[in-house]
Scaffold this motif. Structure first.
Motif, PDB file in Angstrom:
ATOM      1  N   UNK A 115       0.636  -0.975  -0.051  1.00 20.43           N
ATOM      2  CA  UNK A 115      -0.072  -0.309  -0.170  1.00 20.43           C
ATOM      3  C   UNK A 115       0.724   1.475  -0.026  1.00 20.43           C
ATOM      4  N   UNK A 116       1.875   0.989   0.817  1.00 18.98           N
ATOM      5  CA  UNK A 116       2.744   2.284   0.965  1.00 18.98           C
ATOM      6  C   UNK A 116       3.439   2.542  -0.705  1.00 18.98           C
ATOM      7  N   UNK A 117       4.528   1.854  -1.369  1.00 14.22           N
ATOM      8  CA  UNK A 117       4.823   1.186  -2.279  1.00 14.22           C
ATOM      9  C   UNK A 117       3.825   2.104  -3.587  1.00 14.22           C
ATOM     10  N   UNK A 118       2.011   1.392  -3.181  1.00 13.86           N
ATOM     11  CA  UNK A 118       1.611   1.908  -4.372  1.00 13.86           C
ATOM     12  C   UNK A 118       1.648   3.695  -4.164  1.00 13.86           C
ATOM     13  N   UNK A 119       0.849   4.227  -3.306  1.00 14.19           N
ATOM     14  CA  UNK A 119       0.688   5.215  -2.855  1.00 14.19           C
ATOM     15  C   UNK A 119       1.622   5.877  -3.662  1.00 14.19           C
ATOM     16  N   UNK A 120       2.986   5.572  -3.228  1.00 14.13           N
ATOM     17  CA  UNK A 120       4.588   6.191  -3.487  1.00 14.13           C
ATOM     18  C   UNK A 120       4.421   5.994  -5.183  1.00 14.13           C
ATOM     19  N   UNK A 121       4.589   5.147  -5.940  1.00  8.84           N
ATOM     20  CA  UNK A 121       4.865   4.810  -7.373  1.00  8.84           C
ATOM     21  C   UNK A 121       3.344   5.420  -7.893  1.00  8.84           C
ATOM     22  N   UNK A 122       2.152   5.704  -7.754  1.00 10.58           N
ATOM     23  CA  UNK A 122       1.542   5.687  -8.286  1.00 10.58           C
ATOM     24  C   UNK A 122       1.590   7.383  -9.522  1.00 10.58           C
ATOM     25  N   UNK A 123       1.683   7.824  -8.235  1.00 14.73           N
ATOM     26  CA  UNK A 123       1.976   9.598  -8.782  1.00 14.73           C
ATOM     27  C   UNK A 123       3.267   9.201 -10.098  1.00 14.73           C
ATOM     28  N   UNK A 124       4.023   8.506  -9.541  1.00 14.91           N
ATOM     29  CA  UNK A 124       5.047   8.602 -10.830  1.00 14.91           C
ATOM     30  C   UNK A 124       4.691   7.617 -12.445  1.00 14.91           C
ATOM     31  N   UNK A 125       3.912   6.717 -11.820  1.00 14.71           N
ATOM     32  CA  UNK A 125       3.207   5.824 -13.093  1.00 14.71           C
ATOM     33  C   UNK A 125       2.216   6.582 -14.197  1.00 14.71           C
ATOM     34  N   UNK A 126       1.468   7.553 -12.773  1.00 10.96           N
ATOM     35  CA  UNK A 126       0.880   8.141 -13.496  1.00 10.96           C
ATOM     36  C   UNK A 126       1.571   9.332 -14.610  1.00 10.96           C
ATOM     37  N   UNK A 127       2.496  10.172 -13.794  1.00 12.59           N
ATOM     38  CA  UNK A 127       3.482  11.088 -14.633  1.00 12.59           C
ATOM     39  C   UNK A 127       3.595  10.514 -15.963  1.00 12.59           C
ATOM     40  N   UNK A 128       4.030   9.029 -16.531  1.00 14.48           N
ATOM     41  CA  UNK A 128       4.765   8.326 -17.203  1.00 14.48           C
ATOM     42  C   UNK A 128       3.890   8.267 -18.182  1.00 14.48           C
ATOM     43  N   UNK A 129       2.746   8.447 -17.565  1.00 12.97           N
ATOM     44  CA  UNK A 129       1.147   7.370 -18.335  1.00 12.97           C
ATOM     45  C   UNK A 129       0.896   8.790 -19.376  1.00 12.97           C
ATOM     46  N   UNK A 130       1.239   9.878 -18.431  1.00  8.50           N
ATOM     47  CA  UNK A 130       0.416  11.613 -19.038  1.00  8.50           C
ATOM     48  C   UNK A 130       1.261  11.975 -20.175  1.00  8.50           C
ATOM     49  N   UNK A 131       3.229  11.631 -19.820  1.00 16.98           N
ATOM     50  CA  UNK A 131       4.242  11.891 -20.575  1.00 16.98           C
ATOM     51  C   UNK A 131       4.028  10.779 -21.253  1.00 16.98           C
ATOM     52  N   UNK A 132       3.348   9.698 -21.855  1.00 12.15           N
ATOM     53  CA  UNK A 132       3.189   9.088 -23.005  1.00 12.15           C
ATOM     54  C   UNK A 132       2.051   9.744 -24.157  1.00 12.15           C
ATOM     55  N   UNK A 133       0.892  10.312 -23.423  1.00 11.35           N
ATOM     56  CA  UNK A 133      -0.062  10.975 -24.332  1.00 11.35           C
ATOM     57  C   UNK A 133       0.531  12.001 -24.444  1.00 11.35           C
ATOM     58  N   UNK A 134       1.264  12.842 -24.159  1.00 14.16           N
ATOM     59  CA  UNK A 134       1.839  13.694 -24.552  1.00 14.16           C
ATOM     60  C   UNK A 134       3.371  13.990 -25.958  1.00 14.16           C
ATOM     61  N   UNK A 135       3.666  12.980 -25.707  1.00 10.41           N
ATOM     62  CA  UNK A 135       4.791  12.555 -26.457  1.00 10.41           C
ATOM     63  C   UNK A 135       3.997  12.147 -27.606  1.00 10.41           C
ATOM     64  N   UNK A 136       3.256  11.448 -27.637  1.00  9.34           N
ATOM     65  CA  UNK A 136       2.631  10.957 -29.100  1.00  9.34           C
ATOM     66  C   UNK A 136       2.040  11.992 -29.879  1.00  9.34           C
ATOM     67  N   UNK A 137       1.151  13.013 -29.100  1.00  5.22           N
ATOM     68  CA  UNK A 137       0.852  14.139 -29.868  1.00  5.22           C
ATOM     69  C   UNK A 137       1.948  15.963 -30.402  1.00  5.22           C
ATOM     70  N   UNK A 138       3.209  14.801 -29.550  1.00  3.08           N
ATOM     71  CA  UNK A 138       3.707  16.551 -29.536  1.00  3.08           C
ATOM     72  C   UNK A 138       5.533  15.768 -30.490  1.00  3.08           C
ATOM     73  N   UNK A 139       5.232  14.489 -30.677  1.00  2.00           N
ATOM     74  CA  UNK A 139       6.779  14.124 -31.047  1.00  2.00           C
ATOM     75  C   UNK A 139       6.290  12.896 -32.242  1.00  2.00           C
ATOM     76  N   UNK A 140       7.642  12.663 -33.457  1.00  2.00           N
ATOM     77  CA  UNK A 140       8.088  11.811 -33.976  1.00  2.00           C
ATOM     78  C   UNK A 140       7.777  10.507 -33.051  1.00  2.00           C
ATOM     79  N   UNK A 141       6.537   9.224 -34.462  1.00  2.00           N
ATOM     80  CA  UNK A 141       6.740   8.522 -33.645  1.00  2.00           C
ATOM     81  C   UNK A 141       7.976   7.583 -32.846  1.00  2.00           C
ATOM     82  N   UNK A 142       8.954   7.886 -33.671  1.00  2.00           N
ATOM     83  CA  UNK A 142      10.369   7.211 -32.558  1.00  2.00           C
ATOM     84  C   UNK A 142      10.538   8.405 -31.165  1.00  2.00           C
ATOM     85  N   UNK A 143      10.904   9.479 -32.171  1.00  2.00           N
ATOM     86  CA  UNK A 143      10.757  10.310 -31.582  1.00  2.00           C
ATOM     87  C   UNK A 143      10.096  10.241 -29.623  1.00  2.00           C
ATOM     88  N   UNK A 144       8.749   9.858 -29.984  1.00  2.00           N
ATOM     89  CA  UNK A 144       8.203   9.364 -28.310  1.00  2.00           C
ATOM     90  C   UNK A 144       8.528   7.836 -28.190  1.00  2.00           C
TER      91      UNK A 144
END
Length: 187
Positions: free
Chosen positions: A52-81
């Protein structure tokens, strides 16, 4: 949640993050509580289990990496993303020593508190991989599970003191193996 309870929870997460960075995911919960200057019961009231501690700690990072993927999908070439996200994901994963083994186990265990976050992260990477495959810049014989495993593998290298100096070089080797065309100005 009351403001003081939120403040205590955030403080516990900050201390846990530092402890895991320094000592790895197997750091004693008692040590985390002591470093946070609270009793173990207080820590367990907020986070009844290590997971539960690790989930709370890591969830924010997972969410940020997931959001980063969505951002890269629209802002970068497929290869760069794909390569940028892969580098970000590996970089974050090496920040918390030992987290790769937890992620690998959690993705296979639907009962794990980390399962949903790991699945979401894998799906985000798979979208970037599929986009790169659709434009013929990434191998077609890989899928999201393979990409997730490659992140774990590359992060594991960074966790090994004797191999850490080779991690950047090996990242480039793996990235070139995923891509079907040489990168022009790749990050």
């Amino acid at each position: 949640m009351r403001a003081d309870a939120r403040k205590n929870r955030d403080h516990l997460l900050a201390v846990a993050g530092t402890a895991i960075t320094e000592q790895g995911v197997d750091v004693s919960l008692r040590d985390i509580a002591r470093k946070a200057d609270v009793g173990l019961a207080t820590l367990l009231r907020h986070f009844p289990t290590r997971e539960a501690l690790l989930d709370a700690l890591l969830r924010t990072n997972f969410d940020e990496l997931t959001a980063r993927a969505a951002e890269l999908e629209t802002s970068s070439s497929p290869e760069q993303a794909l390569v940028t996200w892969l580098r970000d994901c590996v970089g974050w994963t090496t920040e918390y020593r030992g987290v790769t083994a937890l992620m690998a186990a959690a993705i296979e265990d639907p009962e794990s508190a980390l399962h949903a976050s790991c699945v979401t992260l894998r799906v985000a990477g798979a979208r970037l991989l599929t986009r790169a495959q659709e434009t013929d810049v990434a191998r077609g014989d890989l899928d999201g599970a393979d990409l997730f495993a490659l992140v774990a593998m590359l992060a594991w290298l960074g966790d090994q003191p004797s191999l850490a100096p080779r991690a950047d070089h090996l990242f480039e080797v793996v990235a070139h193996a995923i891509l079907t065309r040489p990168a022009a100005g790749r990050p």
